[in-house]
Design an enzyme around this catalytic site. Structure first.
Site: not given
Ligand code: RIB
Ligand code: NA
Length: 309
Positions: A186, A224, A227, A256
């Site tokens: 990011n 974010g 994009g 994630d």
């Molecule tokens: O990227 C988000 C995650 O970062 C959360 O779920 C938390 O566990 C941290 O590790």
């Protein structure tokens, strides 16, 4: 049995407080809600890939405790293969204490615990599966050397690697770049890694070029609501991939969701242009920011428009 996506990475139990704003040092404030969720960047990415239809396996370590037992159930509930999930009595399952403000922003403290004990032994056990997987994904919430070994193991076997240097460390071992087919971070991670400001699309193009020169196949910098920027070594192109605006409730774990989706597309549509994969992954992650929590907000294939598949 060959997996589409294998993740060597972290599992954390997320302890989340929703509050009007983030507290200052020494300050106590009232929050409006508390909940416990399944998190950790590695597991989040694996679960998102699984929910889109990827055949997944997780290589990780949890504690021999309530949170660890619970986490293994969570993997099974989501169809993630758990033969490479280890349990230890030497450390507790990782936790993330998270505060989310009314703007959907967050501050997080992780105590990695058992995650830090994932090492060479577990990796060797997973080697046959890693060598036959389509895509391997790593982050930095476990011992960095374990992540690097995993990436190399994959590369030696022509398995595509996606590396997410999060949370970022300023002195990242240069080998990580060479071991990454796709290096995806990011804006704040890109800032830390390049030492230059990444506050807009133009600066993201610059930072992406700089990271690319360090030896990765491609770079994606997520921005974010703006994009992401995709920079490819092949043809030396740098493209801004826009995303659609949406109401933001909780951005925790959106990155994630993006990476899990990217891993899914890489495994299922290996010839799709990276920009198109990123555009679709943006749309998956946009769904995740519209509900609270990390995994609790990740969409399943059935929730998404058919054109994403
Ligand atoms: O990227 C988000 C995650 O970062 C959360 O779920 C938390 O566990 C941290 O590790
Ligand atoms: Na969310």
């Amino acid at each position: 049995e060959a997996f589409d996506v294998m993740v060597v990475g972290s599992c954390m139990t997320d302890l989340v407080s929703q509050a009007p704003r983030l507290p200052k040092a020494g300050e106590t404030i009232h929050g409006q809600k508390f909940f416990i969720g399944f998190g950790g960047k590695g597991a989040n990415q694996c679960i998102q890939a699984a929910r889109l239809g990827a055949k997944t396996a997780m290589v990780c370590k949890v504690g021999e405790d309530f949170f660890g037992d619970n986490y293994i159930h969570n993997f099974k509930d989501n169809g993630v293969h758990t033969d490479f999930v280890g349990q230890t009595s030497d450390a507790a399952t990782g936790t993330a204490s998270i505060v989310v403000n009314d703007a959907g922003e967050n501050a997080i403290v992780i105590v990695a615990g058992a995650n830090m004990l994932l090492g060479v032994e577990e990796l060797q056990g997973a080697r046959p599966a890693v060598s036959r997987a389509k895509v391997l994904v790593c982050q930095l919430e476990i011992c960095p050397q374990t992540s690097l070994r995993a990436l190399r193991m994959a590369q030696e076997n022509k398995v595509k690697t996606i590396f997410n240097p999060a949370p970022a460390i300023a002195d990242l071992d240069a080998e990580f770049y060479r071991a990454s087919d796709v290096f995806c971070c990011n804006e704040s991670e890109a800032e830390l890694l390049t030492g230059s400001s990444v506050a807009n699309v133009e600066e993201a193009h610059q930072a992406g070029q700089q990271l690319l020169k360090r030896g990765c196949g491609s770079v994606i910098i997520t921005l974010g609501p703006q994009g992401c920027v995709v920079v490819k070594a092949q043809g030396l192109t740098s493209t801004h991939v826009q995303t659609t605006a949406c109401a933001t409730v909780d951005t925790t774990g959106a990155g994630d969701s993006f990476i899990g989706a990217l891993a899914f597309y890489t495994a299922h549509y290996p010839t799709m242009p990276l920009e198109e994969m990123a555009s679709r992954a943006n749309r998956v992650a946009a769904v995740s920011v519209q509900a609270v929590g990390t995994q609790s907000s990740y969409p399943f294939r059935r929730d998404l428009p058919a054109e994403l598949f």
